[in-house]
Design an enzyme around this catalytic site. Structure first.
Site, short mmCIF file in Angstrom:
data_model
loop_
_atom_site.label_atom_id
_atom_site.label_comp_id
_atom_site.label_asym_id
_atom_site.label_seq_id
_atom_site.Cartn_x
_atom_site.Cartn_y
_atom_site.Cartn_z
N SER A 258 0.84 -1.20 0.00
CA SER A 258 0.00 0.00 0.00
C SER A 258 0.87 1.24 0.00
O SER A 258 2.08 1.17 0.23
CB SER A 258 -0.89 0.01 1.24
OG SER A 258 -0.14 0.47 2.35
N LYS A 259 0.24 2.39 -0.24
CA LYS A 259 1.04 3.61 -0.29
C LYS A 259 1.63 3.95 1.08
O LYS A 259 2.65 4.60 1.16
CB LYS A 259 0.24 4.77 -0.87
CG LYS A 259 -1.02 5.13 -0.13
CD LYS A 259 -1.72 6.25 -0.88
CE LYS A 259 -3.02 6.64 -0.20
NZ LYS A 259 -3.75 7.65 -0.94
#
Ligand code: GLU
Length: 500
Positions: A258-259
């Site tokens: 994920s970011k």
């Protein structure tokens, strides 16, 4: 039929590195088959639109070298390539699908649907519930007409027929089967006249002549609806082939990257830096971290695809030759940042000094350092075996650009002996005379000096290194002297003696 593939990102923020991999696989597939690589911007969800995201996507593709043949910003005969510029097209096709009996009007307000969801757990708008709802399949024809004439909010939904087996022959996952009775009647055209992803995506893939859809695994479930849309429009014969790419997993291997993982693991997960409204929404990029685009591409290529051999280093052209969808893995690919670092080191080592000088220049400029070409090329040659990222050239090699401000005093204490001073002064005079000023000649003088004074390399070389760099870290000392130049070398040696 010639291959046409598209990369179809939604401009909802910075493009995740997984998106770049999707673009890369599409690009490689197109190159491999002499086909066309298209950039389509899927911006129909106005709520999620983020200014600057489209420009970011285009810049990221240019930086990585994945330049589209057609698309937003690149021209082509199948445009417009930005979905928000194609609104009328989707409206026409949505109504056509109603006329063909595969879609219908629905008048339920968002409040009414919300009330249903509250009352009934897992409520879905589908073939089991639609008869009890406000739509053109359930209401009498005159009421439907009244509703349409009144201008009341209306959406168009896909009419999913019961009892249909939907086979998706995915090039990566094989045969994937869905049952139509498990699918909902997806909204195709929203009350504001905008299409949903599903309608716009299928209409565009059809009109743009897309032959292969290569995209992330998260879109696999949607494919069932997409197949129904192709059937509904009567386009099944030219339906593209699908290939769904495996997920990119966190470095430790569990869960999707994920970011937020970028900050957590101290690595970039975006191609370029993204400046958001807050620090939490801002992210570093591969480019700004100091990755070469070629290394980034090589790393991403092997994240989910294997060449079927031990070869690891591939140029973009070599990748295009070697690429095949059959060698895309089914299981998730771990985002191994150590591997990304390794690729970058390798690429820096094998990049020409003139090219590296071009990368070092802006970094040196930003620090107010000298930037003459010959010097930067020497810095590149001297440091390229030692660095991992481009900024390391100026950060690790700062002493090549700045005078020595501090010396490693512990080391001086260990190595310096006041009795050495006269000999050292004589050595400086010798070094002043070396011509041409090249590493072997300097080394010869130093060897001579050691013999005459009965000194060992371990006594002298650390001192020379300290004098030139202030620190014990760094490249071969004679090479360093050459890069610094004769005058600067002599000056640094003298300063060191004064300091002592
Ligand atoms: N707009 C979708 C995305 O953001 C495209 C998915 C597809 O390729 O169909 O990924």
């Amino acid at each position: 039929m010639s291959v046409r593939v598209r990369f179809a990102p939604s401009p909802t923020g910075a493009l995740h590195i997984g998106g770049v991999r999707t673009a890369l696989y599409n690009y490689l597939f197109a190159r491999k088959h002499g086909g066309t690589f298209i950039l389509r911007i899927e911006d129909t969800d106005q709520n999620r639109f983020v200014p600057g995201a489209e420009e970011y996507i285009i810049e990221a593709l240019k930086w990585t070298g994945l330049v589209p043949d057609e698309g937003v910003g690149f021209g082509g005969d199948f445009g417009p390539y930005r979905q928000s510029d194609r609104k009328a097209i989707y409206q026409k096709y949505a109504h056509e699908l109603v006329a063909r009996g595969h879609a219908y009007f629905a008048f339920d307000t968002p409040e009414e649907l919300e009330a249903k969801r509250q009352a009934e757990e897992n409520f879905t708008y589908n073939l089991h519930t639609r008869a009890g709802l406000k739509n053109s399949l359930a209401l009498p024809a005159d009421v439907v007409q009244q509703q349409l004439d009144s201008g009341a909010p209306v959406v168009i939904r896909l009419k999913v027929e019961p009892g249909q087996d939907i086979h998706v022959r995915d090039l990566v996952r094989g045969d994937v089967v869905f049952q139509s009775s498990e699918l909902d009647d997806k909204v195709l055209l929203k009350a504001d006249g905008m299409p949903t992803y599903h309608l716009a995506n299928i209409v565009d893939d059809h009109l743009m002549g897309i032959t292969h859809v290569i995209r992330g695994e998260e879109w696999l479930p949607s494919t069932a609806h997409h197949v129904l849309l192709y059937r509904g429009f009567g386009w099944e014969d030219t339906m593209p082939q699908f290939a769904h790419l495996p997920l990119i997993l966190k470095p430790e291997g569990n869960g999707k990257l994920s970011k937020r993982d970028g900050a957590k693991f101290g690595m970039p997960v975006f191609p370029l830096a993204w400046v958001g409204k807050t620090p939490e929404e801002s992210f570093p990029g591969f480019r700004e971290t100091g990755f070469l685009p070629e290394a980034t591409i090589n790393f991403l290529a092997l994240l989910g695809w294997h060449p079927g051999s031990d070869q690891e280093i591939f140029s973009l052209d070599e990748l295009a030759q070697a690429f095949s969808v059959e060698h895309i893995g089914k299981s998730g690919a771990r985002f191994d940042f150590e591997k990304a670092r390794w690729f970058n080191q390798r690429y820096i080592q094998h990049t020409a000094n003139t090219v590296l000088a071009g990368h070092i220049r802006p970094l040196a400029e930003a620090k107010g350092y000298r930037t003459d070409e010959a010097f930067l090329e020497q810095v590149a040659a001297l440091m390229k075996e030692r660095v991992t990222f481009l900024p390391d050239f100026v950060e690790q090699g700062y002493y090549l650009f700045e005078p020595v401000h501090t010396y490693d005093n512990d080391m001086i204490r260990k190595k310096w002996n006041p009795a050495l001073r006269p000999a050292f002064e004589a050595l400086i005079q010798e070094i002043r005379q070396v011509a041409p000023f090249e590493a072997p000649a300097i080394e010869e003088k130093v060897q001579q000096f050691m013999q005459e004074n009965a000194l060992k390399p371990g006594d002298v070389l650390p001192l020379l290194r300290l004098a030139l760099a202030g620190t014990m870290k760094g490249p071969a000392v004679f090479d360093m002297a050459v890069v610094l130049g004769q005058a600067e070398t002599v000056q640094r040696l003298q300063r060191f003696l004064e300091y002592k």
